[in-house]
Design a protein around this motif. Structure first.
Motif, mmCIF file in Angstrom:
data_model
loop_
_atom_site.group_PDB
_atom_site.id
_atom_site.type_symbol
_atom_site.label_atom_id
_atom_site.label_comp_id
_atom_site.label_asym_id
_atom_site.label_seq_id
_atom_site.Cartn_x
_atom_site.Cartn_y
_atom_site.Cartn_z
ATOM 1 N N HIS A 31 -0.197 3.638 7.419
ATOM 2 C CA HIS A 31 -0.795 4.467 6.375
ATOM 3 C C HIS A 31 -2.306 4.296 6.419
ATOM 4 O O HIS A 31 -2.840 3.450 7.116
ATOM 5 C CB HIS A 31 -0.223 4.149 4.983
ATOM 6 C CG HIS A 31 -0.509 2.779 4.461
ATOM 7 N ND1 HIS A 31 -0.146 2.377 3.208
ATOM 8 C CD2 HIS A 31 -1.133 1.705 5.017
ATOM 9 C CE1 HIS A 31 -0.530 1.132 3.010
ATOM 10 N NE2 HIS A 31 -1.123 0.689 4.084
ATOM 11 N N HIS A 42 2.404 -1.760 8.445
ATOM 12 C CA HIS A 42 3.071 -2.896 7.806
ATOM 13 C C HIS A 42 4.551 -2.896 8.164
ATOM 14 O O HIS A 42 5.139 -1.832 8.394
ATOM 15 C CB HIS A 42 2.953 -2.813 6.275
ATOM 16 C CG HIS A 42 1.548 -2.816 5.780
ATOM 17 N ND1 HIS A 42 0.769 -3.945 5.777
ATOM 18 C CD2 HIS A 42 0.774 -1.820 5.280
ATOM 19 C CE1 HIS A 42 -0.427 -3.639 5.278
ATOM 20 N NE2 HIS A 42 -0.450 -2.362 4.975
ATOM 21 N N GLU A 80 5.061 -5.443 0.948
ATOM 22 C CA GLU A 80 4.208 -5.043 2.068
ATOM 23 C C GLU A 80 4.139 -6.220 3.041
ATOM 24 O O GLU A 80 4.138 -6.065 4.246
ATOM 25 C CB GLU A 80 2.814 -4.679 1.560
ATOM 26 C CG GLU A 80 1.895 -4.188 2.644
ATOM 27 C CD GLU A 80 0.554 -3.752 2.089
ATOM 28 O OE1 GLU A 80 0.514 -2.742 1.358
ATOM 29 O OE2 GLU A 80 -0.454 -4.405 2.380
ATOM 30 N N TYR A 87 -5.696 4.680 3.542
ATOM 31 C CA TYR A 87 -6.178 5.040 2.214
ATOM 32 C C TYR A 87 -7.428 5.889 2.394
ATOM 33 O O TYR A 87 -8.503 5.378 2.720
ATOM 34 C CB TYR A 87 -6.491 3.792 1.385
ATOM 35 C CG TYR A 87 -5.267 2.959 1.044
ATOM 36 C CD1 TYR A 87 -3.974 3.463 1.200
ATOM 37 C CD2 TYR A 87 -5.411 1.673 0.535
ATOM 38 C CE1 TYR A 87 -2.861 2.701 0.878
ATOM 39 C CE2 TYR A 87 -4.300 0.908 0.205
ATOM 40 C CZ TYR A 87 -3.034 1.423 0.389
ATOM 41 O OH TYR A 87 -1.942 0.652 0.067
ATOM 42 N N HIS A 109 -3.451 1.769 9.595
ATOM 43 C CA HIS A 109 -2.911 0.461 9.989
ATOM 44 C C HIS A 109 -1.469 0.405 9.512
ATOM 45 O O HIS A 109 -1.038 1.270 8.748
ATOM 46 C CB HIS A 109 -3.738 -0.666 9.351
ATOM 47 C CG HIS A 109 -3.658 -0.647 7.854
ATOM 48 N ND1 HIS A 109 -4.444 0.164 7.090
ATOM 49 C CD2 HIS A 109 -2.841 -1.297 6.991
ATOM 50 C CE1 HIS A 109 -4.131 0.008 5.816
ATOM 51 N NE2 HIS A 109 -3.158 -0.868 5.721
HETATM 52 NI NI NI Z 1 -1.893 -1.174 4.135
#
Ligand code: NI
Length: 291
Positions: A15, A42, A121, A17, A40
């Protein structure tokens, strides 16, 4: 009889931001490294909790059905995806941990009798969602080490040993403390955030980790040096008093602290504003209301 059952699932996804209505500089200021292109990833861990009555076969639900529902509706779609593009909900509200938990709830609630969605996460950062609008519980974990002695000042060694056992031995002992901080907040409809994560990490880092790490609590920390016995209960309450007001300044509420001093011992304390300590009771009321 009501039972709550949990099913764990995993997915890996990336994802970013980034809000297109903001400038590059504004995105960087607000989201830091999370604004880096192209994003990046997770390894997420999802815990789906469901409640209900037992059927004639002694089950709340058939585990195989649950597994397939979660895979079809959630993990099969999210695994190895770029979250910002995979579901339209994530163009409206960024795919933060909090928002992914909420959207997973919304996608599963017509299939499964949900009471809680927990999304990790990573091991030290997770969100809990209970189906209440934009209300989310967001948690971070941290570690520090400290020494202590459990002894009432002025009491004899024999008396202290009678009360505190090995904890009263005269030269003290140490713990690798693990602290979990859970805050409750309203998720923003655009950023998907319930609290400024960077500010929360700084707060816990500066006011707890840095202050207590590698200290002898009874001597180095004035609060305990004045005679408060550093039991893990007193310690957890002290950390609550340190964190509660600054967390409120971040626009969230301190919900719970869990101070784990060893594999066998932990203490939970709730924020002073918390009227209903266990959000599970909210979930259970929903089950009762739904019949
Ligand atoms: Ni993240």
């Amino acid at each position: 009889m009501d039972c709550i059952i949990n099913r764990r699932a995993q997915f890996s996804a990336s994802h970013r931001y980034w809000l297109p209505e903001l400038s590059e500089a504004e995105n960087r200021e607000r989201f830091g490294r999370c604004a880096n292109a192209p994003g990046h990833g997770h390894n997420y861990e999802l815990i789906v909790s469901m409640a209900g009555q037992l059927d004639e076969f002694g089950m709340v639900l058939n585990l195989s059905d649950i597994k397939h529902d979660i895979k079809r509706e959630v993990t099969g779609q999210l695994d190895f995806s770029y979250l910002n593009d995979v579901w339209p909900e994530f163009s409206q509200t960024l795919p933060t941990t909090e928002n992914i938990a909420k959207v997973v709830w919304e996608r599963l609630e017509s299939h499964l009798p949900l009471v809680q969605i927990r999304l990790y996460e990573h091991a030290e950062l997770w969100a809990d969602y209970y189906g209440n609008g934009n209300e989310v519980y967001f948690s971070i974990g941290t570690h520090f080490n400290a020494a202590r002695r459990l002894a009432i000042p002025g009491a004899s060694d024999d008396e202290n040993e009678r009360i505190y056992g090995k904890g009263a031995r005269p030269y003290g002992h140490g713990h690798n403390y693990h602290l979990e901080v859970t805050v409750k907040g309203e998720m923003d409809d655009r950023t998907g955030m319930s609290v400024d994560l960077g500010a929360l990490l700084d707060l816990v880092g500066d006011r707890v980790e840095e202050v207590f790490d590698h200290t002898f609590l009874n001597y180095d920390i004035p609060y305990f040096a004045e005679g408060i016995v550093p039991t893990h209960e007193n310690f957890a309450l002290r950390i609550r008093d340190i964190l509660e007001a600054p967390i409120a300044e971040l626009g969230a509420t301190l919900h719970k602290l869990k101070l784990i001093e060893s594999a066998g011992t932990a203490c939970e304390v709730f924020g002073t504003q918390v009227a209903e300590p266990f959000p599970q009771t909210v979930a259970q009321r929903r089950v009762v209301a739904a019949g």
